[in-house]
Design a protein around this motif. Structure first.
Motif, PDB file in Angstrom:
ATOM      1  N   ILE A  59      11.062  -1.318  21.923  1.00 13.40           N
ATOM      2  CA  ILE A  59      11.554  -0.843  23.217  1.00 13.40           C
ATOM      3  C   ILE A  59      13.023  -1.233  23.329  1.00 13.40           C
ATOM      4  CG2 ILE A  59      11.372  -1.012  25.732  1.00 13.40           C
ATOM      5  CD1 ILE A  59       8.402  -1.790  25.345  1.00 13.40           C
ATOM      6  N   VAL A  60      13.860  -0.259  23.703  1.00 18.11           N
ATOM      7  CA  VAL A  60      15.279  -0.497  23.970  1.00 18.11           C
ATOM      8  C   VAL A  60      15.516  -0.173  25.439  1.00 18.11           C
ATOM      9  CG1 VAL A  60      17.659   0.200  23.454  1.00 18.11           C
ATOM     10  CG2 VAL A  60      15.953   0.122  21.613  1.00 18.11           C
ATOM     11  N   TYR A  61      16.189  -1.094  26.151  1.00 16.46           N
ATOM     12  CA  TYR A  61      16.492  -0.830  27.555  1.00 16.46           C
ATOM     13  C   TYR A  61      17.873  -1.375  27.904  1.00 16.46           C
ATOM     14  CZ  TYR A  61      15.566  -5.694  28.833  1.00 16.46           C
ATOM     15  OH  TYR A  61      15.620  -7.058  28.935  1.00 16.46           O
ATOM     16  N   ILE A  62      18.392  -0.875  29.006  1.00 17.15           N
ATOM     17  CA  ILE A  62      19.654  -1.362  29.564  1.00 17.15           C
ATOM     18  C   ILE A  62      19.384  -1.838  30.988  1.00 17.15           C
ATOM     19  CG2 ILE A  62      21.140   0.072  28.134  1.00 17.15           C
ATOM     20  CD1 ILE A  62      21.437   1.992  30.516  1.00 17.15           C
ATOM     21  N   SER A  63      20.233  -2.742  31.471  1.00 20.00           N
ATOM     22  CA  SER A  63      20.122  -3.219  32.847  1.00 20.00           C
ATOM     23  C   SER A  63      21.437  -3.874  33.248  1.00 20.00           C
ATOM     24  CB  SER A  63      18.955  -4.201  32.991  1.00 20.00           C
ATOM     25  OG  SER A  63      19.202  -5.382  32.254  1.00 20.00           O
ATOM     26  N   SER A  64      21.518  -4.228  34.528  1.00 24.86           N
ATOM     27  CA  SER A  64      22.700  -4.907  35.060  1.00 24.86           C
ATOM     28  C   SER A  64      22.304  -6.288  35.572  1.00 24.86           C
ATOM     29  CB  SER A  64      23.304  -4.101  36.212  1.00 24.86           C
ATOM     30  OG  SER A  64      23.765  -2.853  35.743  1.00 24.86           O
ATOM     31  N   ALA A  65      23.138  -7.268  35.289  1.00 22.82           N
ATOM     32  CA  ALA A  65      22.874  -8.641  35.725  1.00 22.82           C
ATOM     33  C   ALA A  65      22.992  -8.741  37.234  1.00 22.82           C
ATOM     34  CB  ALA A  65      23.855  -9.602  35.057  1.00 22.82           C
ATOM     35  N   GLU A  66      22.146  -9.552  37.828  1.00 24.39           N
ATOM     36  CA  GLU A  66      22.161  -9.778  39.272  1.00 24.39           C
ATOM     37  C   GLU A  66      23.448 -10.501  39.677  1.00 24.39           C
ATOM     38  OE1 GLU A  66      21.954 -11.875  42.824  1.00 24.39           O
ATOM     39  OE2 GLU A  66      21.598 -12.987  40.989  1.00 24.39           O
ATOM     40  N   HIS A  67      23.982 -11.335  38.785  1.00 25.53           N
ATOM     41  CA  HIS A  67      25.245 -12.033  39.011  1.00 25.53           C
ATOM     42  C   HIS A  67      25.845 -12.364  37.640  1.00 25.53           C
ATOM     43  CE1 HIS A  67      22.459 -15.407  38.288  1.00 25.53           C
ATOM     44  NE2 HIS A  67      23.523 -16.040  37.825  1.00 25.53           N
ATOM     45  N   PRO A  68      27.145 -12.663  37.577  1.00 27.44           N
ATOM     46  CA  PRO A  68      27.738 -13.061  36.299  1.00 27.44           C
ATOM     47  C   PRO A  68      27.085 -14.358  35.799  1.00 27.44           C
ATOM     48  CG  PRO A  68      29.446 -12.524  37.882  1.00 27.44           C
ATOM     49  CD  PRO A  68      28.145 -12.575  38.645  1.00 27.44           C
ATOM     50  N   PHE A  69      26.591 -14.340  34.587  1.00 25.65           N
ATOM     51  CA  PHE A  69      25.896 -15.493  34.027  1.00 25.65           C
ATOM     52  C   PHE A  69      26.887 -16.503  33.461  1.00 25.65           C
ATOM     53  CE2 PHE A  69      22.345 -12.925  34.629  1.00 25.65           C
ATOM     54  CZ  PHE A  69      21.172 -13.551  34.234  1.00 25.65           C
ATOM     55  N   THR A  70      26.590 -17.775  33.646  1.00 23.19           N
ATOM     56  CA  THR A  70      27.375 -18.844  33.032  1.00 23.19           C
ATOM     57  C   THR A  70      26.795 -19.135  31.647  1.00 23.19           C
ATOM     58  OG1 THR A  70      25.958 -20.617  33.868  1.00 23.19           O
ATOM     59  CG2 THR A  70      27.780 -19.885  35.308  1.00 23.19           C
ATOM     60  N   ASP A  71      27.560 -19.852  30.839  1.00 22.04           N
ATOM     61  CA  ASP A  71      27.066 -20.241  29.517  1.00 22.04           C
ATOM     62  C   ASP A  71      25.794 -21.081  29.643  1.00 22.04           C
ATOM     63  OD1 ASP A  71      29.134 -18.894  28.302  1.00 22.04           O
ATOM     64  OD2 ASP A  71      30.363 -20.691  28.012  1.00 22.04           O
ATOM     65  N   GLU A  72      25.748 -21.940  30.655  1.00 17.36           N
ATOM     66  CA  GLU A  72      24.566 -22.782  30.862  1.00 17.36           C
ATOM     67  C   GLU A  72      23.338 -21.943  31.211  1.00 17.36           C
ATOM     68  OE1 GLU A  72      27.558 -23.364  32.530  1.00 17.36           O
ATOM     69  OE2 GLU A  72      28.208 -24.904  31.116  1.00 17.36           O
ATOM     70  N   GLU A  73      23.529 -20.926  32.044  1.00 17.69           N
ATOM     71  CA  GLU A  73      22.409 -20.048  32.400  1.00 17.69           C
ATOM     72  C   GLU A  73      21.902 -19.295  31.173  1.00 17.69           C
ATOM     73  OE1 GLU A  73      22.863 -18.561  36.936  1.00 17.69           O
ATOM     74  OE2 GLU A  73      24.588 -18.123  35.636  1.00 17.69           O
ATOM     75  N   PHE A  74      22.833 -18.817  30.341  1.00 15.73           N
ATOM     76  CA  PHE A  74      22.415 -18.138  29.108  1.00 15.73           C
ATOM     77  C   PHE A  74      21.640 -19.080  28.205  1.00 15.73           C
ATOM     78  CE2 PHE A  74      25.788 -14.792  29.651  1.00 15.73           C
ATOM     79  CZ  PHE A  74      24.903 -13.739  29.729  1.00 15.73           C
ATOM     80  N   ALA A  75      22.142 -20.282  28.031  1.00 14.43           N
ATOM     81  CA  ALA A  75      21.475 -21.239  27.150  1.00 14.43           C
ATOM     82  C   ALA A  75      20.058 -21.523  27.631  1.00 14.43           C
ATOM     83  CB  ALA A  75      22.286 -22.537  27.068  1.00 14.43           C
TER      84      ALA A  75
ATOM     85  N   ALA B 130      16.695 -20.163  25.590  1.00 14.19           N
ATOM     86  CA  ALA B 130      15.752 -21.155  25.068  1.00 14.19           C
ATOM     87  C   ALA B 130      14.328 -20.801  25.486  1.00 14.19           C
ATOM     88  CB  ALA B 130      16.124 -22.547  25.550  1.00 14.19           C
ATOM     89  N   ALA B 131      14.154 -20.423  26.749  1.00 10.11           N
ATOM     90  CA  ALA B 131      12.822 -20.054  27.250  1.00 10.11           C
ATOM     91  C   ALA B 131      12.326 -18.766  26.596  1.00 10.11           C
ATOM     92  CB  ALA B 131      12.857 -19.908  28.769  1.00 10.11           C
ATOM     93  N   ILE B 132      13.203 -17.772  26.479  1.00 12.56           N
ATOM     94  CA  ILE B 132      12.819 -16.496  25.862  1.00 12.56           C
ATOM     95  C   ILE B 132      12.419 -16.703  24.413  1.00 12.56           C
ATOM     96  CG2 ILE B 132      13.726 -14.282  25.039  1.00 12.56           C
ATOM     97  CD1 ILE B 132      15.406 -14.181  27.628  1.00 12.56           C
TER      98      ILE B 132
ATOM     99  N   SER C  47      13.936 -14.318  16.978  1.00  9.84           N
ATOM    100  CA  SER C  47      13.010 -14.404  18.103  1.00  9.84           C
ATOM    101  C   SER C  47      13.704 -13.822  19.339  1.00  9.84           C
ATOM    102  CB  SER C  47      12.561 -15.836  18.355  1.00  9.84           C
ATOM    103  OG  SER C  47      13.656 -16.664  18.667  1.00  9.84           O
ATOM    104  N   MET C  48      15.012 -13.938  19.391  1.00  5.10           N
ATOM    105  CA  MET C  48      15.859 -13.212  20.331  1.00  5.10           C
ATOM    106  C   MET C  48      17.299 -13.498  19.978  1.00  5.10           C
ATOM    107  SD  MET C  48      16.288 -10.925  22.551  1.00  5.10           S
ATOM    108  CE  MET C  48      14.548 -10.601  22.632  1.00  5.10           C
ATOM    109  N   GLY C  49      17.880 -12.583  19.202  1.00  4.61           N
ATOM    110  CA  GLY C  49      19.297 -12.695  18.892  1.00  4.61           C
ATOM    111  C   GLY C  49      20.097 -12.455  20.160  1.00  4.61           C
TER     112      GLY C  49
END
Length: 136
Positions: A8-24, A28-30, A94-96
């Motif tokens: 499955i390929v999808y696109i979406s928009s972030a609810e807010h700009p993500f910080t590096d900490e939020e991505f990390a 990790a959870a994903i 597992s999630m690049g």
């Protein structure tokens, strides 16, 4: 290989700009969850927009994609492609993930995927090609 592999390929928009900490934290959870359920894929982020591919058994991907669509960290989720596959194209991930900068040369020819023009049509094959470029 399973006869029930899907991609499955999808696109979406972030609810807010993500910080590096939020991505990390999110990645990790994903990654932990994907390893448990046998899902592979790639997530690209640029200027508040996501393109993602997920691969796995159909009976796992269908509820996972439903959960993804309900995740409040993003909105305007549009499924670009859902297809059966013979083998995984992102089997080592597992999630690049790539946080893409405007000057990334791999983005050449794909910038419209991340613009705000709602009139442009995004080709699902091109979306997958973009993900594959960042896989390698």
């Amino acid at each position: 290989m399973s006869d029930n592999l899907q991609q499955i390929v999808y696109i979406s928009s972030a609810e807010h700009p993500f910080t590096d900490e939020e991505f990390a934290e999110m990645l990790a959870a994903i990654r932990e969850n994907n390893e448990k359920i046998g899902v592979t894929g790639m997530l690209l982020y640029k200027d508040g927009d996501f393109i993602q591919v997920i691969e796995g058994e159909e009976h796992v991907l269908t509820p996972l994609y439903t959960t993804i669509c309900q995740d409040n960290r993003h909105y305007s989720v549009v499924e670009m492609m859902r297809k059966p596959i013979v083998e995984r194209q992102f089997k080592n991930w597992s999630m690049g993930f790539h946080h893409i900068n405007n000057d990334d040369p791999r983005l050449e020819g794909f910038k419209r995927f991340f613009d705000d023009d709602t009139e442009h049509k995004i080709d699902p094959g091109e979306a997958l090609s973009l993900l594959l470029i960042f896989r390698d």
